[in-house]
Design an enzyme around this catalytic site. Structure first.
Site: not given
Ligand code: S3P
Length: 432
Positions: A314, A392
């Site tokens: 992120d 973001r």
């Molecule tokens: C998250 C996992 C990530 C991240 C998101 C939060 C989580 O996503 O980008 O902001 O809390 O498990 P992805 O699993 O799609 O990578």
């Protein structure tokens, strides 16, 4: 806006990932879970509303303080109305996992950004467990889940490095007889594993042939917990970069979660020459935490190792901003997942930075940024940044504006409230 140095200290709000999980698991335990430091952003409030709609009592008792009276694993009620997930991919994918193994039918919908995001990645394993789905074209929202009960335990190797997919399967496994296994070829954030253990689930993690094999025993009984949510490193990221790029800054960022599966940005910024010192390392809510002292530093461009991507997935939009102000070229690759976040973060940031006077080249799986060598960017006061409902992007470009001549104007700052409602006030306070 161009700004003076960032000084003094700030405290970032609670971690978004951990906040979601504390409400979900609290709602599945029998008895009262008390949470402090909860992130009260719109995404987490969407999770709270959903758990309420499924029978849990979720109440705010003070600032960041919440009480969750759970119903027990297997006892979620069918919501009377479709669940509004707003902008939140985490709420959607994790809750799809939860309801997939309860004998209820649940409909999910969300905003324009969320309605474009792929849900096939969770539909696939959850279908193997026996749940049925009616999704919109391309496996997107709005969609309906008909849960399977009893569900079938599976062994699932993640085809994409996604903590959301991993967590959806593990949460589905909680109400599935037997052992549900997730295999991670590349480690992703492990908050679900840590918290499931904390709530008393039988969960073990083994390294086999370089992969992480995670097993959870179903028909679990979860015990209510007292949880202190550590600060969100993804929110701290904007202030880390701001203090590094604005001359004369020296900022203490308190209460930053430094779980190794989340701390990639700190390592990459240090590799670029950033001065970031960890002060008072400690443990909060089962997670490593420290205060970070960040001082303005001349940065140099690097080739970012694609292996670190999951630990800062992120944080790339704001890393691109740091790179745009560094000396030399920064090459980022292995970022294909960025194209399916709240926006396509590669092309949206390429357009935003170009509009602000930076020199960048977009590639299929990344971005190459030719830095200014510390000279302020031109800014984009005359061409507003398009944020595409992505918090973001808005915050990253606000940081770019601090180190620009004309400032940066963003078309829509409302999405910031999904993850970091205090962002503008904290920034104003730190730059006075
Ligand atoms: C998250 C996992 C990530 C991240 C998101 C939060 C989580 O996503 O980008 O902001 O809390 O498990 P992805 O699993 O799609 O990578």
């Amino acid at each position: 806006m161009p700004s003076g140095p960032l000084k003094g200290e700030i405290r970032v709000p609670g971690d978004k990932s951990i906040s979601h999980r504390s409400i979900m698991l609290g709602a599945l335990a029998v008895g009262e879970t008390r949470v402090t430091g909860l992130l009260e952003g719109e995404d987490v409030l969407a999770t709270a509303a959903a758990m309420r709609a499924m029978g849990a009592q979720v109440e705010r008792t003070g600032e960041g303080a919440w009480s969750v009276l759970g119903v027990g694993v297997g006892a979620l009620l069918q919501p009377e109305a479709p669940l509004d997930m707003g902008n939140s991919g985490t709420s959607t994918r994790l809750l799809m996992g939860l309801v997939a193994t309860h004998a209820i039918e649940t409909r999910f919908f969300g905003d324009a950004s969320l309605s474009k995001r792929p849900m096939g990645r969770v539909i696939e394993p959850l279908s193997q467990m026996g749940a049925a789905f009616e999704a919109s074209e391309g496996g997107r929202l709005p969609l309906t889940v008909r849960g399977a009960n009893p569900a079938v335990p599976i062994e699932y190797r993640l085809p994409v490095a996604s903590a959301q997919v991993k967590s959806a399967v593990l949460l589905a496994g909680l109400n599935t007889p037997g052992i549900t296994t997730v295999i991670e070829p590349v480690p992703t954030r492990d908050h679900s594993e840590r918290m499931l253990r904390g709530f008393g689930a039988e969960l073990d993690v083994e390294e086999i042939g370089g992969e992480r094999v995670i097993r959870v025993r179903g028909e679990a009984e979860l015990r209510p917990q007292v949880i202190e949510v550590p600060g969100d490193p993804s929110s701290a990221a904007f202030f880390m970069v701001a203090a590094l790029v604005v001359p004369d800054s020296e900022l203490l960022i308190r209460n930053v979660g430094l779980n190794p599966t989340r701390a990639g940005l700190v390592h990459v910024l240090r590799q670029m020459g950033g001065s970031i010192t960890e002060v008072n390392p400690r443990e909060v809510g089962g997670e490593p935490v420290a205060d970070l002292l960040v001082r303005h530093s001349p940065l140099k461009g690097i080739a970012v190792d694609p292996a670190v991507v999951p630990s800062m997935v992120d944080e790339f939009p704001v890393l691109f901003v740091a790179a745009a102000l560094a000396e030399g070229t920064t090459v980022c690759t292995g970022l294909e997942e960025l194209r399916v976040k709240e926006s396509d973060r590669i092309s949206v940031m390429a357009a935003a930075l170009t509009g602000a006077g930076a020199s960048v080249t977009e590639t299929e799986d990344g971005l190459t940024i030719h830095g200014s060598g510390g000279a302020p960017l031109r800014g984009s006061a005359n061409s507003r940044v398009k944020t595409h409902l992505d918090h973001r992007i808005a915050m990253s470009m606000a940081v770019a504006g601090l180190a620009s001549k004309d400032g940066v104007e963003v078309d829509d700052t409302r999405p910031i409230a999904t993850s970091f409602p205090q962002f503008e006030a904290l920034l104003d306070g730190a730059t006075q």
